[in-house]
Design an enzyme around this catalytic site. Structure first.
Site, mmCIF file in Angstrom:
data_model
loop_
_atom_site.group_PDB
_atom_site.id
_atom_site.type_symbol
_atom_site.label_atom_id
_atom_site.label_comp_id
_atom_site.label_asym_id
_atom_site.label_seq_id
_atom_site.Cartn_x
_atom_site.Cartn_y
_atom_site.Cartn_z
ATOM 1 C CG ASN A 197 -1.821 1.209 1.266
ATOM 2 O OD1 ASN A 197 -1.989 1.916 0.269
ATOM 3 N ND2 ASN A 197 -2.406 1.461 2.421
ATOM 4 C CE LYS B 286 -0.412 3.538 4.423
ATOM 5 N NZ LYS B 286 -0.300 3.767 5.879
ATOM 6 C CG HIS C 196 -5.829 1.929 5.195
ATOM 7 N ND1 HIS C 196 -5.403 2.948 6.028
ATOM 8 C CD2 HIS C 196 -4.786 1.062 5.070
ATOM 9 C CE1 HIS C 196 -4.150 2.696 6.394
ATOM 10 N NE2 HIS C 196 -3.755 1.568 5.827
ATOM 11 C CD GLU D 103 -3.151 5.834 6.309
ATOM 12 O OE1 GLU D 103 -2.080 5.598 6.901
ATOM 13 O OE2 GLU D 103 -3.287 5.742 5.076
ATOM 14 C CD GLU E 87 -2.877 -1.943 7.682
ATOM 15 O OE1 GLU E 87 -1.697 -1.811 7.352
ATOM 16 O OE2 GLU E 87 -3.779 -1.174 7.295
ATOM 17 N N GLY F 92 2.739 2.782 11.068
ATOM 18 C CA GLY F 92 3.717 3.856 10.945
ATOM 19 C C GLY F 92 4.406 4.255 12.233
ATOM 20 C CB SER G 294 5.276 -0.978 12.224
ATOM 21 O OG SER G 294 4.835 0.332 12.533
#
Length: 243
Positions: A10, A12, A89, A91, A161, A167, A203
């Site tokens: 991904n 992004k 996702h 985000e 996730e 991250g 991560s």
């Protein structure tokens, strides 16, 4: 049995066109028999199509077509011969306020176009600390997949996730991941009596992939930041494909 694990990159909203070209020069040295899925920014999807590996879009619209400036429909994605769509996702849920209902609608549209779906789920750090992880995951999975039959759900892969790991460099223990993924698989069995593939994301990098890949229940990985660095991503792929 052959190794069926997949690695999904991904990427992004990262990399410029020149950087994508440099990335591809490194990646194109290897072919991985559909065990690798690249999900670049929509603008760069044509760079990846027809290169010998699977390609996915990072998001699709919750509408079939029409006056929705800036959106990309499932039918448009399929017409470009894409293989996958990432849906839900964290985000998208956080920054664009996508609800479970919106996620469900997007999955429905993707499956209608015969796109394979990567459904993302995960808990926040606050939810984890409050011991609500399983409750949150069950709600996300149930709301996203309700009403779909086993034939449709065979086209769905879940990516677990934990939001607090994305991250941050923080990763749950192998035992925690094993137990959580097993729990997710049991939820889906209760919905449609099928064995669903579950990926881990959060991560994942070239330094921890060997350790993560020891977890029996994992069917692959959703890689974020490390997927934008060709050499690091290839190291991850090599471990997953060959270990």
């Amino acid at each position: 049995m052959a190794n069926k694990k997949i690695v999904v990159g991904n990427m992004k909203m990262n990399l410029t066109a020149p950087e994508i070209n440099k990335f591809l020069k490194v990646i194109e040295k290897k072919k991985y028999n559909n065990q690798v899925v690249f999900c670049p920014s929509s603008l760069y999807l044509p760079y990846f199509i027809g290169k010998g590996y699977d390609v996915g879009i990072q998001n699709i619209a919750a509408y079939e077509n029409g006056a929705y400036t800036g959106e990309v429909s499932a039918s448009q994605a399929k017409s470009m011969h894409l293989d996958y769509a990432i849906i839900g996702h964290s985000e998208r849920r956080e920054y664009f306020k996508e609800t479970d209902e919106v996620v469900h609608q997007k999955i429905s549209l993707a499956l209608k176009e015969n796109l394979k779906v990567i459904l993302c789920i995960g808990e926040t750090e606050e939810e984890r600390d409050s011991l609500k992880t399983y409750k949150v995951l069950k709600k996300q999975v149930t709301n996203a997949l309700k009403g779909f039959d086993s034939k449709e759900l065979k086209k769905v892969t879940i990516a677990y996730e934990p939001i607090w790991a994305i991250g941050t460099g923080r990763v749950p223990s192998n035992d925690e991941i094993q137990d959580t993924i097993s729990f997710i698989k049991e939820i889906v069995k209760g919905i449609a009596s099928i064995n669903i593939s579950v990926l881990y994301g959060g991560s994942v990098n070239e330094k921890n992939i060997t350790t993560l890949n020891q977890i029996e229940s994992i069917d692959g990985y959703l890689v974020g930041g490390a997927s934008t660095k060709a050499e690091k991503f290839m190291k991850i792929i090599e471990v997953v494909v060959n270990q």
